[in-house]
Design a protein around this motif. Sequence first.
Motif, PDB file in Angstrom:
ATOM      1  N   ALA A 148       0.818  -1.220   0.000  1.00  0.00           N
ATOM      2  CA  ALA A 148       0.000   0.000   0.000  1.00  0.00           C
ATOM      3  C   ALA A 148       0.849   1.267   0.000  1.00  0.00           C
ATOM      4  O   ALA A 148       0.512   2.248  -0.684  1.00  0.00           O
ATOM      5  N   VAL A 149       1.959   1.260   0.751  1.00  0.00           N
ATOM      6  CA  VAL A 149       2.777   2.477   0.834  1.00  0.00           C
ATOM      7  C   VAL A 149       3.770   2.584  -0.316  1.00  0.00           C
ATOM      8  O   VAL A 149       4.409   3.613  -0.491  1.00  0.00           O
ATOM      9  N   GLY A 150       3.917   1.515  -1.103  1.00  0.00           N
ATOM     10  CA  GLY A 150       4.806   1.577  -2.261  1.00  0.00           C
ATOM     11  C   GLY A 150       6.231   1.164  -1.997  1.00  0.00           C
ATOM     12  O   GLY A 150       7.169   1.715  -2.609  1.00  0.00           O
ATOM     13  N   VAL A 151       6.442   0.159  -1.088  1.00  0.00           N
ATOM     14  CA  VAL A 151       7.791  -0.352  -0.857  1.00  0.00           C
ATOM     15  C   VAL A 151       8.388  -0.822  -2.180  1.00  0.00           C
ATOM     16  O   VAL A 151       7.739  -1.514  -2.968  1.00  0.00           O
ATOM     17  N   GLY A 152       9.640  -0.446  -2.411  1.00  0.00           N
ATOM     18  CA  GLY A 152      10.258  -0.695  -3.711  1.00  0.00           C
ATOM     19  C   GLY A 152      10.363  -2.151  -4.086  1.00  0.00           C
ATOM     20  O   GLY A 152      10.070  -2.540  -5.222  1.00  0.00           O
ATOM     21  N   VAL A 153      10.810  -2.995  -3.147  1.00  0.00           N
ATOM     22  CA  VAL A 153      11.018  -4.414  -3.430  1.00  0.00           C
ATOM     23  C   VAL A 153      10.587  -5.235  -2.219  1.00  0.00           C
ATOM     24  O   VAL A 153      10.918  -4.906  -1.088  1.00  0.00           O
ATOM     25  N   ILE A 154       9.850  -6.304  -2.480  1.00  0.00           N
ATOM     26  CA  ILE A 154       9.536  -7.292  -1.453  1.00  0.00           C
ATOM     27  C   ILE A 154      10.274  -8.569  -1.825  1.00  0.00           C
ATOM     28  O   ILE A 154      10.218  -9.026  -2.969  1.00  0.00           O
ATOM     29  N   VAL A 155      10.973  -9.151  -0.842  1.00  0.00           N
ATOM     30  CA  VAL A 155      11.726 -10.372  -1.078  1.00  0.00           C
ATOM     31  C   VAL A 155      10.826 -11.566  -0.772  1.00  0.00           C
ATOM     32  O   VAL A 155      10.420 -11.768   0.376  1.00  0.00           O
ATOM     33  N   ILE A 156      10.511 -12.337  -1.802  1.00  0.00           N
ATOM     34  CA  ILE A 156       9.669 -13.520  -1.654  1.00  0.00           C
ATOM     35  C   ILE A 156      10.487 -14.632  -1.018  1.00  0.00           C
ATOM     36  O   ILE A 156      11.586 -14.957  -1.484  1.00  0.00           O
ATOM     37  N   ASP A 157       9.945 -15.249   0.033  1.00  0.00           N
ATOM     38  CA  ASP A 157      10.699 -16.248   0.774  1.00  0.00           C
ATOM     39  C   ASP A 157      10.113 -17.658   0.648  1.00  0.00           C
ATOM     40  O   ASP A 157      10.739 -18.627   1.064  1.00  0.00           O
ATOM     41  N   SER A 158       8.908 -17.776   0.092  1.00  0.00           N
ATOM     42  CA  SER A 158       8.266 -19.088  -0.020  1.00  0.00           C
ATOM     43  C   SER A 158       7.171 -19.032  -1.075  1.00  0.00           C
ATOM     44  O   SER A 158       6.767 -17.944  -1.517  1.00  0.00           O
ATOM     45  N   ALA A 159       6.677 -20.198  -1.467  1.00  0.00           N
ATOM     46  CA  ALA A 159       5.601 -20.264  -2.462  1.00  0.00           C
ATOM     47  C   ALA A 159       4.350 -19.554  -1.957  1.00  0.00           C
ATOM     48  O   ALA A 159       3.646 -18.880  -2.725  1.00  0.00           O
ATOM     49  N   ILE A 160       4.078 -19.677  -0.665  1.00  0.00           N
ATOM     50  CA  ILE A 160       2.892 -19.039  -0.090  1.00  0.00           C
ATOM     51  C   ILE A 160       2.951 -17.535  -0.281  1.00  0.00           C
ATOM     52  O   ILE A 160       1.937 -16.889  -0.586  1.00  0.00           O
ATOM     53  N   GLU A 161       4.156 -16.961  -0.116  1.00  0.00           N
ATOM     54  CA  GLU A 161       4.277 -15.513  -0.223  1.00  0.00           C
ATOM     55  C   GLU A 161       4.043 -15.009  -1.639  1.00  0.00           C
ATOM     56  O   GLU A 161       3.634 -13.853  -1.809  1.00  0.00           O
ATOM     57  N   ILE A 162       4.319 -15.817  -2.626  1.00  0.00           N
ATOM     58  CA  ILE A 162       4.031 -15.371  -3.995  1.00  0.00           C
ATOM     59  C   ILE A 162       2.565 -15.009  -4.116  1.00  0.00           C
ATOM     60  O   ILE A 162       2.203 -13.932  -4.614  1.00  0.00           O
ATOM     61  N   GLU A 163       1.720 -15.898  -3.639  1.00  0.00           N
ATOM     62  CA  GLU A 163       0.272 -15.669  -3.746  1.00  0.00           C
ATOM     63  C   GLU A 163      -0.166 -14.517  -2.857  1.00  0.00           C
ATOM     64  O   GLU A 163      -1.017 -13.711  -3.247  1.00  0.00           O
ATOM     65  N   ARG A 164       0.396 -14.425  -1.673  1.00  0.00           N
ATOM     66  CA  ARG A 164      -0.009 -13.364  -0.738  1.00  0.00           C
ATOM     67  C   ARG A 164       0.358 -11.980  -1.275  1.00  0.00           C
ATOM     68  O   ARG A 164      -0.441 -11.042  -1.195  1.00  0.00           O
ATOM     69  N   VAL A 165       1.578 -11.845  -1.797  1.00  0.00           N
ATOM     70  CA  VAL A 165       1.998 -10.552  -2.326  1.00  0.00           C
ATOM     71  C   VAL A 165       1.235 -10.216  -3.600  1.00  0.00           C
ATOM     72  O   VAL A 165       0.823  -9.062  -3.810  1.00  0.00           O
ATOM     73  N   ALA A 166       1.018 -11.211  -4.449  1.00  0.00           N
ATOM     74  CA  ALA A 166       0.261 -10.976  -5.691  1.00  0.00           C
ATOM     75  C   ALA A 166      -1.150 -10.512  -5.394  1.00  0.00           C
ATOM     76  O   ALA A 166      -1.663  -9.581  -6.040  1.00  0.00           O
ATOM     77  N   GLU A 167      -1.773 -11.140  -4.409  1.00  0.00           N
ATOM     78  CA  GLU A 167      -3.153 -10.763  -4.054  1.00  0.00           C
ATOM     79  C   GLU A 167      -3.204  -9.342  -3.491  1.00  0.00           C
ATOM     80  O   GLU A 167      -4.077  -8.553  -3.842  1.00  0.00           O
ATOM     81  N   ALA A 168      -2.245  -9.001  -2.609  1.00  0.00           N
ATOM     82  CA  ALA A 168      -2.223  -7.654  -2.030  1.00  0.00           C
ATOM     83  C   ALA A 168      -1.987  -6.609  -3.115  1.00  0.00           C
ATOM     84  O   ALA A 168      -2.623  -5.546  -3.128  1.00  0.00           O
TER      85      ALA A 168
END
Length: 477
Positions: A148-168
Motif C-alpha cells: 500500500a505504501v509503495g515499498v520498492g522491493v519485497i523479497v519472496i521467501d516461499s511459495a505461499i508468499e508469492i500468492e499473498r503478495v500478488a493478491e495484495a
Amino acid sequence: MTASPLAPSWLRHPDDANELVAPVWSRTAVRDGDGGLVIGGVPATTLAERFGTPLYVIDEADARSRAREIRDAFVGEAERAGTTATVYYAAKAFLSISVARWMTEEGLSIDVCSGGELAVALAAGVDPARLGLHGNNKSLAEIDRAVAVGVGVIVIDSAIEIERVAEAAARHGRVQTVRLRVNSGVHAHTHDFLATAHEDQKFGVRLDQAVEYASTIRSHDSLRFLGLHCHIGSQIFGSDGFAESAARLLEVHAELLAGGEVPALNLGGGFGIAYTGADDPTPVAELAGAIVASVTRECERLGIPVPALAFEPGRAVIGTAGATLYEVGTVKDVLVGVPGGADGTEPGSVDFVRRYVSIDGGMSDNARPALYGADYSVRLAGRRSDADPALVRVAGKHCESGDIVVYADYLPGDVRPGDLVAVPATGAYCWSLSSNYNYLGRPAVVAVADGEATVLIRRETEDDLLARDTAYSGADR
C-alpha cells in the motif's frame, strides 16, 4: 609480564592496557590529555554523567563515513563493470529514525524485515521506493502495508508468499516488484566457507526451485520479477564465499533469462568487522572489487549481461560506530585450576587468577556473547592507568552464570568499583537484541558528533516497565 594461561590463544598481552586498537574503535575515539576516552569530541565521563550508564554511544561521523565508503566502493566497481549497484542498509543491525535519515542522506536504501522496522523508516521520511522488505514469515498485514505504501522491493521467501503478495498488489491496483530469496548452498563465517548441495535453514527456497518459482511469479500480472537474492552468512572475512555463491546464482540467472527479463542480482551482506585486535576484516574497497570482478568473470563465461547488483550491509556500517559505557560495581578474583606440566610447570593443578569485573549492564543490553559466544574488548574509559595489565572477564549483573559481556581481555590491574569502562564495536545487534530481563530498563542510545551529544532513543525507566502491567496503578510509587 607474560600472558595468563587462562587467556585464549588469540588474545595478545598488551604492553599498554590503555591502548585503543584502531580497527576495533570508532574513528573519532581517542584519549584526552588526562587519559579519558573521548568519542565524537565528547568525553565518556561527560556522557556518563549526563545520560547515565549503561549507555550506547554511536559515533555519527563514523557511521556516516562507513555508509558512504561502502556505497562508493560498490557503486564504483559496478560502474567499471558496466552496470549499477544499490546498497541497502540492513536495519536489523540498529535502527532509529535518525539513523534511517543518516543512511538515506549518505545514498543508501534501507532493508527492513518487520512491520516495526518499516514503521520507523516511514517515520523517518524515507521514500518507500528506497525500501526493501525481507522476512520468512511476513504477516498479511505487513505485506498489505508494504504494498500500500509503495515499498520498492519485497523479497519472496516461499511459495505461499508469492500468492499473498500478488493478491495484495492486485487489491491495491499495483504491480509489486519482488525478488526471490534462494539458498545457494554456500555458508560463510569469518574466513571460512562451506559449499554443499543444500542448506538446512528457514530462509529462502532451494536454488533448483528458482526457475519454477520465478515462472509462478511471472504468471501474476500484479508482480514484476526483479531477480534472485541470497544471503550466505554473517561476520564474513574475505570474498571467496561470495564468489562461489554468485557463480551458482548466475548459472540459474542465465537460465531465467530465457523466460524473461532478470534485471538484478542481490548478493546480500554479512561483511565482517573487528571485535578484537585479533580480527582482520577485509577492507571494503578490496571486498567490493573482488566480488564485482567475480560476477563479471562469471557473466562473461556464461555470455550474459552483468545484472544490476545489490548488497545489504548492516554490521559493517554501524557496528564499529558504537560503544557501550558501563560503571564497574564489583571486582572479584577467582582462582582457576589449570593442569600443570604442559608448559613446563610441575604436574598437577596450578592456580591462576581470573579477575571478574562486574558492570551495571549485561546480557540484557548485549546478548551476543551469551547467544553466540561472541568476543568483545574492553578498556577503561574514565581514566588512564599505569598499572600492569590483568586478565579480566567482564560480567553482567543478571542472575545467569552465562551473563558475560567480555570473556577475556586485559585491563589495568587497579581497575576498581566506580570505574567507567567501555566496550567497543557494539553498534550492531546490541540495542536491537536488548531485553528487559530481570526488569532492567533498556539503555539510552546517544549520538555524538563534533563535540555534541544527542539522544536518539531515551532510557527506559521503571515507570515504563510498570506501565505495561495492567495491575499497576502508579499509587505504589
